[in-house]
Each structure stands twice: as C-alpha cells, then as structure tokens.
Design a protein around this motif. Sequence first.
Motif, PDB file in Angstrom:
ATOM      1  N   PRO A 214     -40.662 144.135 158.934  1.00 35.87           N
ATOM      2  CA  PRO A 214     -41.954 144.048 159.632  1.00 35.87           C
ATOM      3  C   PRO A 214     -42.981 145.050 159.079  1.00 35.87           C
ATOM      4  O   PRO A 214     -42.741 146.254 159.031  1.00 35.87           O
ATOM      5  N   GLY A 215     -44.103 144.514 158.618  1.00 39.16           N
ATOM      6  CA  GLY A 215     -45.191 145.347 158.125  1.00 39.16           C
ATOM      7  C   GLY A 215     -44.999 145.887 156.730  1.00 39.16           C
ATOM      8  O   GLY A 215     -45.840 146.654 156.234  1.00 39.16           O
ATOM      9  N   ASP A 361     -51.189 135.086 154.347  1.00 41.38           N
ATOM     10  CA  ASP A 361     -50.600 136.417 154.481  1.00 41.38           C
ATOM     11  C   ASP A 361     -49.560 136.478 155.594  1.00 41.38           C
ATOM     12  O   ASP A 361     -48.645 137.298 155.555  1.00 41.38           O
ATOM     13  N   ALA A 362     -49.681 135.597 156.590  1.00 42.94           N
ATOM     14  CA  ALA A 362     -48.672 135.590 157.651  1.00 42.94           C
ATOM     15  C   ALA A 362     -47.302 135.217 157.098  1.00 42.94           C
ATOM     16  O   ALA A 362     -46.275 135.664 157.583  1.00 42.94           O
ATOM     17  N   ALA A 369     -41.812 142.111 164.000  1.00 46.21           N
ATOM     18  CA  ALA A 369     -40.475 141.529 163.949  1.00 46.21           C
ATOM     19  C   ALA A 369     -40.494 140.071 164.386  1.00 46.21           C
ATOM     20  O   ALA A 369     -39.807 139.218 163.803  1.00 46.21           O
ATOM     21  N   GLN A 370     -41.280 139.761 165.410  1.00 45.85           N
ATOM     22  CA  GLN A 370     -41.370 138.380 165.876  1.00 45.85           C
ATOM     23  C   GLN A 370     -41.980 137.476 164.809  1.00 45.85           C
ATOM     24  O   GLN A 370     -41.490 136.373 164.546  1.00 45.85           O
ATOM     25  N   ALA A 371     -43.059 137.964 164.175  1.00 43.14           N
ATOM     26  CA  ALA A 371     -43.699 137.172 163.134  1.00 43.14           C
ATOM     27  C   ALA A 371     -42.763 136.958 161.953  1.00 43.14           C
ATOM     28  O   ALA A 371     -42.725 135.876 161.350  1.00 43.14           O
ATOM     29  N   LEU A 372     -41.983 137.974 161.622  1.00 43.10           N
ATOM     30  CA  LEU A 372     -41.036 137.851 160.512  1.00 43.10           C
ATOM     31  C   LEU A 372     -39.951 136.832 160.844  1.00 43.10           C
ATOM     32  O   LEU A 372     -39.581 135.999 160.011  1.00 43.10           O
TER      33      LEU A 372
END
Length: 404
Positions: A214-215, A361-362, A369-372
Amino acid sequence: MTGTESTRGARLTPRRKVLIAGASIAGPALAFWLHRYGFTVTVVEKASAFRGGGYPIDVRGTALEVVRRMGVLPRLRNAHIDLRRVSFLDGSGNAVASVNPHSLTGGTGNDLEVPRGELTAALYTAVRDDVRFLFDDSIDTLDQTGHGVDVTFRRGGTETFDLVIGADGLHSRTRELVFGPEAQFHRYLGYCFAGFTMRNTLKLSRETVLWNTPGRAAAIYAVGDNDDTVHALLNFAHPAPPLDAFRNPQAQRELVGDVFADAGWQVPDMLHAMRQAKDLLFDTVGQIHLPRWSSGRVALVGDAAYAPSFLTGQGSSLALVGAYMLAGSLANRDHTAGFAAYEHDTREFVTLNQNQVGKGDAALFPATAQALQQRNEMLRNLSAMPAPAERPAHSALTLPEFIP
C-alpha cells in the motif's frame, strides 16, 4: 472534436524570428513545423548537448499522425519496444498476475512505445540542419516591448525575437519568468518517484515487473532482449511535496531509502543501485494547469503549459500534438490571433488527457490496503474480461491541415 483550420492568405510576417526554450520533445517538434511555415527559429537548451537516454515513452492516437506528417514514423516503428507483459507481485514477491500491457493502457496495437532517446534523436535529426541550436545556455531575462521580446541569455548577450515559446518542461523557467512561480500552477497528485538504471540481474526481456505494498511500488522495466541494464522506478505516496529534497540529491536518496527500508523482493538491491546511480531522476508526480497558455508575445507548449503527469502516459503525445497545433495556428496569423486559436483548438484535447489521471494509477500504485486487494482481484480476473476499447482521449483531436 476537430481543430479549426488556419486562416488562408499571405503570410503576415514572412521571416518572423522565434526563440524556443527547450530541446527535448515539444521544442524540436515545434521548431520543425515553424521552419516549415517560414519562421526563423532558434532553440536554446540548458544541457551541453543533445540528450538521449531516458525512460521509455508512449506515442499514441493523434500524436501518431503528427510524427507521420513529420516523416519520422518509420524510424519510431523500428524502435518500438513491443512490451510483451506486465507482471504484478505482492509484498512478499509472489506473483499476482501477468497481463498484456494494452489491458492496462486501453491502447491499441498501433500505439508506439519507444526509448525516450529514440524519439528525441528522431526529432533533433529532422530539424538540426534547418534551425539554430544554442546548447549549454538558457534564458536569463525576458522583456516584452512593442516590437518584440528582448532576451538576455545566461551565457551573456542579448537578442530580440518576435516570439518566445517555452517548451522547457514541468519546471519551466520561461513560465516562471512570464506567469509567476510554479506553485500556483502545479497540481500535486500525491506521489514522488525516483527513476534510474541498474543491472539486469533478473535477466528480464521486454517486460515490466511491478511490486506493490500500500502506497509503495517498485518497478523494473526491461526494454530489450536480455539487455545488461534495466530501468528502475521507486514510487511512493507522500502527503506533500518534499521541498527540501528537490535540490539535494543526497536528501532524495535518504528519503527514498527511508520509505523503502523494510521492503522485500528486489527492493534492497534497487536501493543500492539508486545510491550509486549517476542518472537518478527524482521528482513529484504532478500536473500543470494554467488559465492561459500565452501572455503577449510569449506562449507555452508541452509540459510547460499542461503537463499531464506520467500516470496518464500522454506527456509526449501532448507535446507533439501541441507543437503541431501551435505552429499551424501561427502560420498565417499574428501572434495574438495565433495564440488564441492554438488554445481554443487544443485545450479540450489537453483536458481530456489530463483527466485520464486516476484511471491508470489506481491499478499501478494503489495507496491503501483495500485498494491493493481490489486491484489484485481485478488482475486475477482480467483474463476473463474483454480487452478495453482504445481510450478516446488519445485520439480525440483530428489534426487540421494548416496552409502555409
């Protein structure tokens, strides 16, 4: 969406003198077209010589027609990288998915991806015998008068030009001199990156491998078949631009090292290579948004006027298209009408492409963590999904035929 065809008729000032600041992509492309329309062109570049190298870049959609009309498309097709796959890894270095690059970019088989140096070399070769290049120099001051623009150069000397065009990139000196400090036009997108080359210890071939937590993202990109070196990228979310690091390479290395200190996979080797790299490029990920692209006899083109960020993959294409539109808009107009036409006919295309940020980019750089987790699930199911159509933004402008 189409551009307005330029006014027909006799050229208003047959040998107008134009100074272009910047000899990367937008500058030489603009010089090519201005020379074609009868201008006397000088290009000033702060580097000591023509610069090759650099990360691979894309030429897509409308920009392909620009390079075709310039006669350099065959050379660029020969240099096409033909990336075969993008492989995604989790924080432990385990495979998540491998996908076709077009599944992510929304592009087509006609798109080109070439080493940046191949594009800049093609543009420079196309124009070097027709215009004057001043290397190892830059604009020190600009003074607009009723008869032109008086320019003082950093290495000394002054000269008067009818027009000055800033094609000097995201951190444009020309823009600062005429429009004011960058901060008021720079839209920070929440990321920083460090790019450099390193040894190809993984023996990669025409592929990108992308590690994510994440990030944070670490990418290794091999442009050829078993080349000795690869391009490396360390990208990370950061709440605000790290202003203290911009002019301090050691501070840049320390910041990146701290962010990735506990990272696994190949990241420790990447950090070691970064600390030794002589070609380190550190910057923020951002866009440039200006209410106007010209002031008096000075205008901007490419990243200096409307950088879309590398997250869109459209920086080079916007530079090529913008250069074509600016030169053609000036071909049979005075600067006031020409600059107005350039902006009127090009801004919608620029806006559409700048708005592509957030769509790619997403997938490449999930910040949470959720987006990943969502990204990884999407990738695992991607093979069962139909390939996306070409992004209309890439081809949203139909090039007009300008009459010299």
